[in-house]
Design an enzyme around this catalytic site. Structure first.
Site, PDB file in Angstrom:
ATOM      1  N   VAL A  25      -1.209  -0.167  10.111  1.00 33.76           N
ATOM      2  CA  VAL A  25      -0.699  -1.523  10.276  1.00 33.76           C
ATOM      3  C   VAL A  25       0.134  -1.558  11.544  1.00 33.76           C
ATOM      4  CG1 VAL A  25       0.665  -3.389   9.294  1.00 33.76           C
ATOM      5  CG2 VAL A  25      -0.705  -1.930   7.797  1.00 33.76           C
ATOM      6  N   ASP A 141      -3.163  -4.573  -8.527  1.00 33.35           N
ATOM      7  CA  ASP A 141      -2.329  -3.461  -8.055  1.00 33.35           C
ATOM      8  C   ASP A 141      -0.923  -3.967  -7.759  1.00 33.35           C
ATOM      9  OD1 ASP A 141      -1.746  -0.817  -7.410  1.00 33.35           O
ATOM     10  OD2 ASP A 141      -2.302  -1.062  -5.299  1.00 33.35           O
ATOM     11  N   PRO A 144       6.155  -2.682  -6.965  1.00 29.78           N
ATOM     12  CA  PRO A 144       7.293  -3.060  -6.106  1.00 29.78           C
ATOM     13  C   PRO A 144       6.974  -3.004  -4.622  1.00 29.78           C
ATOM     14  CG  PRO A 144       8.049  -1.671  -7.910  1.00 29.78           C
ATOM     15  CD  PRO A 144       6.550  -1.688  -7.988  1.00 29.78           C
TER      16      PRO A 144
END
Length: 753
Positions: A25, A141, A144
């Site tokens: 990313v 999925d 946190p």
């Protein structure tokens, strides 16, 4: 990728902010619109990957992009664009300024978040999920690391990388047939774990897990072992959050427990209901009337209610699974946390379908049509399911699964294709685990021959099959042949892999074991010692493989009557395993048992007695009072009571153990016969020789029936019988029996006692 690289002549990559197994990313600049964005890239896939897998992977990526781009809600990450550039798949998203929930917990030193923040996050996530579920999309999925709290307080759900369009189940079912793992253990619903169909209520369960963790600081099932976590989700009722943190509001406690119901129908009907209950508890706001309802859910049958009494199972993809990162893990720091929030999910970072293809193999065969990718994916998934059945100990069912897959792979790919041979290898493995050693030997032999033709004689998979033939030869008592095969495989491994390769060391360990069974104790000790030293140097002194070989070193020392050294080594192994594996791990308990044997051999019976008493208690807690290992510890307790001349207690303990063994293992099981002999020993020491004679004779008769008249154990029992006759004054009978035993020993070449 270079820092200045442009994607599609538009997106300039600036800074790497996260990396996954195959994905990255980047913070980037959209040159056309002059704004900062996040660009998720799939790394170029090398030639080592299966072409069918690459195709499926790209379909997954494009499916995620279309799903994510269709979502327009303040609580969902915005996707601006997607495509492929020079073989690199990319997804362009809004660049989020904030912290994910994993980072927030980490920032808070693993303490739970403030109650007002927890309630606010719960309401916002429920609102966003309500929207996505109304679009027919299940995240699957939620955790946190996939939930961001922005600097302005907005909460966003990220990464719908493994979301499924409910209206297109057929397409995505074909994709999930590859066995690619979906979900993270600490946040998975029971229906996900059991391999059933999931609907929006699976996300609600995951939401319950997330809320539980941010409210209490720990997940509802806080274990480090992935299997324990999965079984906890499936079978254990969680403690109410307020037992961890009393200041949580009562309505929140009830909402979370309802979300964590084991069956979908026990949970709230949809996320909108959850959001309404939170809003009502927080502000007194009443639920809105006329809210859009979702389509009827997919039926789910809880595994505990399956017909035929079949035990609940875990799905194939849980084989070799690790727990991954909980939100409180130290791994969530710096860019790693951003990676968890934005980078590729497990659905994108799994290896290729099927076993690794590490050598060349022939095509499917002249005239054989090329099998479809869907068939190959289905067979790979069924192969994984068979592996999982074996891991659960269901060896018969595993064998049936592998036999069926092997037959279909032989038709589709050919009998010598590596995938076909991989299935046949597993068939052989299940045969060896179900007592059919002769059948396993034949199957392993055929697999080894096929792999030698296809892959070559020194290929690791060929050597693995040959090594298993040696193991099965040992099971059959053919230790000399096993030794010959191990020696040949070892020479090949050393030649092709080197002396310190883990597979070479494993083979040398097995060779040391076979040398011990051949009575070549000094050679066995020397080789095991060398392997232990090499493994300690390469893997570390407390690595499980190192400790397995040290255990073998200790065993051989005992057979050499070097009990002081054996005791020291067993203690070393037990202490290291307690630290590495845990005090109650089966391997730790086994080392403690052997420590007790060594203490007894050294005449330190009082210490052995206390050790076995504690071990029996631990075994009972771990596995139950009738587990064979629990009974073995209690047998050791009885033996050492006898050594301390506490014969009434020893006899009572031996009788109780014998009765349980006879009921659970059978009257002729070797452990049962050992206990019956110990009962006879106690009777003899108490002067009850007539009763002792009956016990010894019964053991001798059973061993003769099962093992044969000239087996060493049978002969030892006949000697016990003769000793009893002697004590009863029946000298002529005793002498006659002693002579018969001596004759049988000579015929078998067994040295006299």
């Amino acid at each position: 990728m270079a820092e200045t690289r442009l994607i599609q002549s538009r997106y300039r990559l600036l800074d790497l902010i996260g990396r996954g197994g195959m994905g990255e990313v980047w913070r980037a600049r959209d040159e056309s619109l002059g704004r900062q964005v996040a660009v998720k890239c799939l790394k170029p896939v090398g030639p080592q990957h299966d072409r069918d897998f690459i195709r499926i992977l790209r379909e997954r990526f494009r499916r995620e992009a279309r799903v994510a781009a269709a979502l327009q809600h303040r609580g969902v990450t915005v996707v601006h664009d997607f495509g492929e550039s020079e073989g690199v798949l990319y997804l362009v998203m809004e660049l989020l300024e904030g912290r994910n929930l994993s980072q927030l917990l980490e920032d808070n030193k693993q303490h739970p978040l403030p109650v007002p923040d927890v309630v606010d996050i719960a309401e916002q996530v429920a609102d966003a999920l309500g929207y996505t579920h109304q679009q027919g999309i299940v995240h699957r999925d939620l955790k946190p690391a996939n939930i961001m709290r922005l600097d302005d307080g907005t909460v966003k759900i990220c990464d719908f990388g493994i979301a499924r369009l409910g209206a297109d189940i057929g397409f995505t079912s074909r994709l999930t047939g590859t066995g690619i793992a979906m979900g993270t253990p600490h946040y998975m619903s029971p229906e996900q774990i059991s391999g059933g169909e999931v609907d929006h209520r699976s996300d609600l369960y995951s939401l319950g897990c997330v809320l539980y963790e941010i409210a209490t600081g720990v997940p509802p099932f806080d274990m480090d072992d992935a299997w324990a976590v999965l079984v906890g989700h499936r079978d254990t009722v969680p403690e109410p959050p307020r037992t961890h943190r009393a200041e949580l509001p009562g309505f929140f406690d009830r909402v979370v427990l309802d979300l964590l119901a084991k069956t979908p129908e026990g949970r709230p009907s949809d996320a909108g209901d959850v959001r309404a209950r939170i809003a009502l508890g927080r502000t007194g706001e009443q639920p809105q009337a006329g809210r859009v309802r979702l389509a009827p859910p997919v039926p789910f049958e809880h595994p505990a209610r399956r017909p035929g009494g079949q035990p609940p199972r875990l799905p194939s993809w849980t084989r070799d699974m690790t727990t991954g990162h909980k939100a409180r893990s130290a791994a969530y720091s710096g860019t790693a946390a951003i990676d968890q929030a934005l980078a590729l999910t497990g659905a994108w970072t799994t290896g290729a379908v099927g076993p690794p293809r590490t050598g060349a193999f022939p095509p499917a065969g002249a005239g054989r049509p090329t099998p479809s990718p869907e068939l190959l994916a289905t067979l790979a998934s069924r192969h994984s399911a068979g592996l999982n059945l074996g891991r659960l100990g269901h060896w018969e069912e595993a064998g049936e699964a592998h036999r069926a897959v092997a037959a279909e792979r032989a038709l589709a790919l050919g009998p010598d294709h590596p995938d076909t041979l991989a299935s046949r290898y597993e068939v052989a493995f299940t045969l060896s685990r179900t007592g059919r050693a002769a059948d396993a030997l034949r199957e392993f032999g055929q697999v080894a021959e096929g792999r030698e033709r296809t892959l070559g004689p020194d290929h690791p998979e060929t050597l693995a099959a040959r090594q298993e033939t040696a193991y099965v030869l040992g099971q059959l008592g053919r230790h000399f042949e096993a030794h010959q095969v191990y020696a040949a495989v070892l020479a090949s491994r050393e030649r092709s892999m080197g002396p310190d390769h883990p597979d070479t060391l494993r083979c040398r360990h097995n060779l040391a074991f076979s040398l011990s069974r051949l009575g070549r104790l000094e050679d066995s000790y020397r080789m095991a010692r060398e392997v232990a030293d090499a493994r300690s140097r390469l893997l570390g002194a407390t690595h499980p493989d190192t400790l397995v070989t040290l255990y073998e070193v200790a065993y051989t020392l005992g057979r050499l009557d070097r009990w002081t050294e054996a005791l020291q080594t067993y203690r070393e192994v037990a202490q290291a395993r307690a630290v590495t594996l845990g005090a109650h791990h089966p391997d730790t308990l086994s080392a403690r048992y052997e420590t007790g044997i060594s203490l007894g051999r050294l005449g330190r019976s009082a210490e052995a007695l206390e050790l076995y008493r504690a071990l029996a208690d631990d075994r009972t807690r771990v596995a139950g009072p009738e587990d064979p290992e629990t009974l073995r510890a209690r047998h050791g307790l009885a033996v050492n009571l006898g050594r301390m001349a506490r014969w009434d207690e020893a006899l009572a303990e031996s009788r109780e153990v014998c009765a349980i063994r006879e009921r659970t293992l059978g009257p002729d099981h070797p452990d049962t016969l050992v206990s019956r002999r110990e009962v006879a020993v106690g009777l003899g020491w108490l002067g009850r020789w007539a009763d002792a004679l009956s016990g010894y004779r019964a053991v001798a008769d059973a061993r003769e029936r099962v093992l044969g008249a000239d087996h060493p154990d049978t002969l030892a029992s006949r000697n016990d019988e003769a000793h009893c006759l002697e004590q009863l004054g029946r000298g002529p009978e005793a002498v006659d029996l002693y002579r018969r035993v001596a004759d049988l020993r000579r015929q078998r070449g067994i040295p006299p006692h």
